[in-house]
Design a protein around this motif. Structure first.
Motif, PDB file in Angstrom:
ATOM      1  N   SER A   1       3.600  -6.227  -1.294  1.00 15.27           N
ATOM      2  CA  SER A   1       2.499  -5.948  -2.697  1.00 15.27           C
ATOM      3  C   SER A   1       1.370  -6.761  -2.428  1.00 15.27           C
ATOM      4  O   SER A   1       0.388  -6.178  -3.074  1.00 15.27           O
TER       5      SER A   1
ATOM      6  N   ILE B   1       8.770   2.342   1.135  1.00 16.50           N
ATOM      7  CA  ILE B   1       8.929   1.395   0.024  1.00 16.50           C
ATOM      8  C   ILE B   1       9.647   2.175  -0.977  1.00 16.50           C
ATOM      9  O   ILE B   1       9.220   3.048  -1.533  1.00 16.50           O
TER      10      ILE B   1
ATOM     11  N   SER C   1       9.794   6.852  -3.696  1.00 13.43           N
ATOM     12  CA  SER C   1       9.768   6.146  -2.232  1.00 13.43           C
ATOM     13  C   SER C   1       8.605   6.518  -1.607  1.00 13.43           C
ATOM     14  O   SER C   1       8.139   7.963  -1.690  1.00 13.43           O
ATOM     15  N   VAL C   2       7.645   5.686  -1.023  1.00 11.12           N
ATOM     16  CA  VAL C   2       6.583   5.833  -0.196  1.00 11.12           C
ATOM     17  C   VAL C   2       6.788   5.359   1.074  1.00 11.12           C
ATOM     18  O   VAL C   2       7.181   4.290   1.311  1.00 11.12           O
TER      19      VAL C   2
ATOM     20  N   PHE D   1       1.588   3.276   1.125  1.00  8.66           N
ATOM     21  CA  PHE D   1       1.533   2.350   0.188  1.00  8.66           C
ATOM     22  C   PHE D   1       0.296   1.370   0.419  1.00  8.66           C
ATOM     23  O   PHE D   1      -0.197   1.001  -0.835  1.00  8.66           O
TER      24      PHE D   1
ATOM     25  N   THR E   1      -2.458  -1.521  -3.282  1.00 10.70           N
ATOM     26  CA  THR E   1      -1.842  -0.754  -3.050  1.00 10.70           C
ATOM     27  C   THR E   1      -1.268   0.581  -3.817  1.00 10.70           C
ATOM     28  O   THR E   1      -2.029   0.654  -4.692  1.00 10.70           O
ATOM     29  N   SER E   2      -0.493   1.457  -3.515  1.00  2.00           N
ATOM     30  CA  SER E   2      -0.202   2.713  -4.375  1.00  2.00           C
ATOM     31  C   SER E   2       0.744   2.453  -5.386  1.00  2.00           C
ATOM     32  O   SER E   2       0.958   3.321  -6.042  1.00  2.00           O
ATOM     33  N   LYS E   3       1.551   1.351  -5.662  1.00  2.00           N
ATOM     34  CA  LYS E   3       2.214   0.864  -6.654  1.00  2.00           C
ATOM     35  C   LYS E   3       1.695   0.803  -8.253  1.00  2.00           C
ATOM     36  O   LYS E   3       0.394   0.071  -8.114  1.00  2.00           O
TER      37      LYS E   3
ATOM     38  N   LEU F   1       8.715  -2.933  -7.052  1.00  2.00           N
ATOM     39  CA  LEU F   1       9.150  -2.856  -5.709  1.00  2.00           C
ATOM     40  C   LEU F   1      10.448  -3.392  -5.686  1.00  2.00           C
ATOM     41  O   LEU F   1      10.731  -4.585  -5.834  1.00  2.00           O
TER      42      LEU F   1
END
Length: 285
Positions: A117, A136, A146-147, A152, A159-161, A167
């Motif tokens: 992360s 992830i 899920s990526v 990610f 990140t794309s979170k 996570l």
């Protein structure tokens, strides 16, 4: 310096974490190992209104080894990955790469979810995740997704979170016949590398059948190296080594900073390609 004021909670379930993240929007930070967050707080580069301590959350600290993957929970420490016999037998590159991270005291606290992360482009585990084609797994109150590791990581420390996502685990695939090696060049043992490389090959009858590679420290993300991979496939390791080294240097886009020029880092990457391929060639003999 001292950190800015914040509220602190230590939930015990994933559901509680997701509720807190949803309510806080962008105002919360997650605390696991704290190896990145605590310095950022103390220097006041991070100013969250809420710290969510996930160390007591059930269901985030397991490792599951199956025939096709190794699934690692978000709060698993790198020291655990480094010393777990089942992980070492199933996917030894994870233990090897973890051993390169900083020092034992740091690895005893750093979590796999935290280092991914944080998304430092010079970090070892994000680079290995990209090279292996890891997945992830993220959860929020609205669902799960899920990526791929490549999707990610978006930029340095980015990140794309989403802000309301947690996570929860990482799936590292196991591919029969694929052997991975990680190596890096740094000023001192335990420092972030000037350049690092994770390279995996499947060799059949002396010819490279498939390859996967990613580099650390040569871009603003852990960079996949498809030109390097293409230079190897269909040839023997010895025959392809120089072309592969040149291909890797050509597709890298390293920064120039106080530690060295872009040309310097490209040269280090060439050396790493040669060094790892020599190791892999020896293992095939």
């Amino acid at each position: 310096m001292k950190p800015p004021p914040f509220d602190y909670v230590a939930p015990s379930s994933i559901e509680e974490v997701l509720d807190l993240l949803s309510d806080a929007q962008d105002g919360a930070s997650l605390l696991a190992g704290g190896q990145s967050l605590m310095p950022l707080l103390n220097m006041r580069f991070a100013r969250p209104e809420l710290i969510i301590d996930i160390n007591r959350v059930d269901g985030l600290d397991g490792i599951v080894v199956s025939a096709d993957k190794v699934t690692v929970g978000a709060t698993v420490r790198l020291a655990t990955i480094e010393h777990d016999a089942e992980v070492a037998a199933a996917l030894p590159i994870l233990a090897t790469a973890a051993s390169y991270v900083a020092h034992p005291q740091i690895r005893a606290r750093t979590t796999i979810g935290g280092t991914l992360s944080h998304a430092d482009p010079s970090a070892e585990m994000p680079t290995v995740a990209v090279a292996l084609g890891a997945t992830i797994n993220l959860r929020s109150k609205t669902g799960t997704r899920s990526v791929s590791a490549e999707e990610f990581f978006e930029s340095t420390f980015t990140t794309s979170k989403e802000a309301d996502e947690l996570l929860v685990s990482v799936d590292f695939p196991r591919e029969a016949g694929m052997t991975f090696v990680y190596d890096e060049i740094s000023r001192r043992q335990g420092d972030f590398p000037f350049a690092g490389l994770c390279l995996g090959l499947s060799v059949r009858n002396g010819v490279v059948a498939s390859a996967r590679a990613a580099a650390a420290g040569v871009a603003d993300i852990p960079q996949r190296l498809p030109a390097l991979e293409a230079a190897l496939v269909g040839r023997s390791i010895a025959e392809a080594t120089e072309d592969a080294a040149a291909a890797a240097a050509g597709e890298a886009n390293p920064p120039t900073d106080i530690h060295g020029t872009a040309a310097y880092r490209r040269g280090l990457l060439r050396s790493l390609v040669r060094r790892i391929l020599s190791t892999l060639d020896e293992e095939q003999k």
